[in-house]
Scaffold this active site. Structure first.
Site, PDB file in Angstrom:
ATOM      1  N   GLY A 147       0.885  -1.219  -0.118  1.00 23.91           N
ATOM      2  CA  GLY A 147       0.172   0.129   0.010  1.00 23.91           C
ATOM      3  C   GLY A 147       0.817   1.123  -0.122  1.00 23.91           C
ATOM      4  O   GLY A 147       2.058   1.314   0.248  1.00 23.91           O
ATOM      5  N   CYS A 148       0.052   2.455  -0.451  1.00 22.51           N
ATOM      6  CA  CYS A 148       0.962   3.605  -0.496  1.00 22.51           C
ATOM      7  C   CYS A 148       1.369   4.088   1.002  1.00 22.51           C
ATOM      8  O   CYS A 148       2.433   4.352   1.164  1.00 22.51           O
ATOM      9  CB  CYS A 148       0.222   4.509  -1.491  1.00 22.51           C
ATOM     10  SG  CYS A 148      -1.509   4.777  -0.925  1.00 22.51           S
ATOM     11  N   PHE A 149       0.356   4.248   1.643  1.00 22.27           N
ATOM     12  CA  PHE A 149       0.820   4.733   2.924  1.00 22.27           C
ATOM     13  C   PHE A 149       1.809   3.684   3.703  1.00 22.27           C
ATOM     14  O   PHE A 149       2.637   4.248   4.355  1.00 22.27           O
ATOM     15  CB  PHE A 149      -0.621   4.815   4.048  1.00 22.27           C
ATOM     16  CG  PHE A 149      -1.544   5.846   3.710  1.00 22.27           C
ATOM     17  CD1 PHE A 149      -1.234   7.049   3.802  1.00 22.27           C
ATOM     18  CD2 PHE A 149      -2.792   5.480   3.273  1.00 22.27           C
ATOM     19  CE1 PHE A 149      -2.074   8.274   3.761  1.00 22.27           C
ATOM     20  CE2 PHE A 149      -3.778   6.540   3.109  1.00 22.27           C
ATOM     21  CZ  PHE A 149      -3.462   7.886   3.494  1.00 22.27           C
ATOM     22  N   SER A 150       1.554   2.426   3.409  1.00 24.11           N
ATOM     23  CA  SER A 150       2.553   1.485   4.268  1.00 24.11           C
ATOM     24  C   SER A 150       3.971   1.457   3.914  1.00 24.11           C
ATOM     25  O   SER A 150       4.807   1.724   4.556  1.00 24.11           O
ATOM     26  CB  SER A 150       1.762   0.137   3.974  1.00 24.11           C
ATOM     27  OG  SER A 150       0.601  -0.208   4.059  1.00 24.11           O
TER      28      SER A 150
END
Length: 337
Positions: A147-150
């Site tokens: 994921g992008c946030f991750s």
């Protein structure tokens, strides 16, 4: 030329990946799908792209060219249905959904509100952060793109290396995203122009599906147990980019955190360590595969700031970085001059 099929190519990430492949010296897109756009040409849907104009959008169920690497840029429920089929047919697969990232089925089903029907495949998927899992990604058949946030949080912590053991096991991640990384596909007034213009708000507070992903991977290789994570995303009135501010507490003062970040990441082509956290901003990473990181320690308090483009290092360009490794090509091919 290696052939790439993109399932769900009509979305934000699919379009970004098509643009990247159009300039790639070793790959070409040969098959694109979208149930909504089926029958339309690529040039009709994306006239601004320098991409194969003769490509016609097919339906997800249409036959994929034999031997092509399949990129799944579809929602979680569609990935659950399609991934096993492509793997059974012998395709290399890179999945951009969150279906095969978590190794705890209960956590997945709780956070994604979805019954997992092929959980055994999770053990076969390589988590697609090259800076951490590079050797496993080389030649891999099945990759789960993160994921992008991750990505923005996990890598900011990863390059602290052994100093992660000097941190208390509690991480507060305060992350801001443009609408393309925060659910802009959803027909929700909160993600429309009127909903974001001259506005700013938090969403999915302590319930976001990336929280368990951060928890599982952020201390990878450190020998530490999963930390407590408090993750709150916010919606910025911009189109693309993620800026994450991560709050930590150290066991002692004056530890060489910034120097360690720089030393541990010096051979990484897409990690840039800035001298001060004030230097981190979205404009410097937009439309690139770079992740910028910096930090400051005051007493035992440590604040890390990181930034990336959610559509690039948070999705499409990181996928291409992984594809290069899967196909045993130079990792930065098509991503750096």
């Amino acid at each position: 030329m290696s052939e790439i099929s993109i399932i769900g190519a009509g979305g934000f990430t699919g379009k970004e990946l098509l643009g990247l492949l159009a300039c790639h010296p070793k790959y070409k897109a040969v098959h694109v799908t979208s149930d909504k756009l089926a029958g339309k040409s690529l040039s009709e849907v994306f006239p601004d792209l320098i991409a194969p104009k003769d490509l016609i959008f097919k339906k997800h169920e249409d036959e994929v060219p034999k031997g092509s690497l399949v990129v799944l840029a579809v929602p979680n429920d569609a990935s659950l249905e399609l991934t096993p089929k492509f793997l059974d047919k012998g395709h290399k697969v890179i999945d951009l959904s969150g279906v095969y990232r978590l190794h705890n089925q209960e956590k997945f089903e709780t956070n994604y509100k979805l019954k997992h029907t092929s959980f055994s495949l999770t053990a076969k998927a390589v988590f697609g952060i090259p800076e951490i899992f590079r050797e496993r990604l080389k030649g891999a058949d099945f990759v789960s793109n993160p994921g992008c946030f991750s990505t923005s949080v996990i890598l900011a912590l990863y390059f602290l290396g052994k100093l992660r053991k000097e941190l208390k096991p509690r991480i507060v991640a305060d992350c801001k995203s443009g609408i393309s990384g925060a659910g802009g596909r959803v027909e929700d007034g909160g993600f429309s122009f009127n909903g974001v213009y001259e506005n700013f708000r938090a969403y999915k507070i302590l319930t976001h599906q990336h929280e368990p992903e951060i928890q599982e991977y952020c201390f990878t290789g450190s020998g530490l147990l999963e930390p407590e994570i408090l993750f709150v995303p916010h919606l910025l009135p911009v189109y693309r980019g993620i800026l994450s501010t991560i709050y930590l507490e150290a066991n002692s003062e004056n530890l060489p955190f910034l120097e360690t970040l720089a030393e541990n990441s010096k051979s990484e082509p897409f990690i840039r360590i800035r001298k001060t956290p004030e230097e981190i901003d979205l404009a410097k990473v937009q439309h690139t595969n770079f992740l910028d990181i910096s930090l400051r320690q005051r007493g035992k308090n440590v604040t890390i700031v990181s930034a990336l483009d959610n559509l690039m290092k948070g999705a499409a360009s990181q996928a291409l970085q992984n594809i290069n490794l899967m196909l045993n090509e130079p990792e930065a091919l098509g991503l750096l001059p």
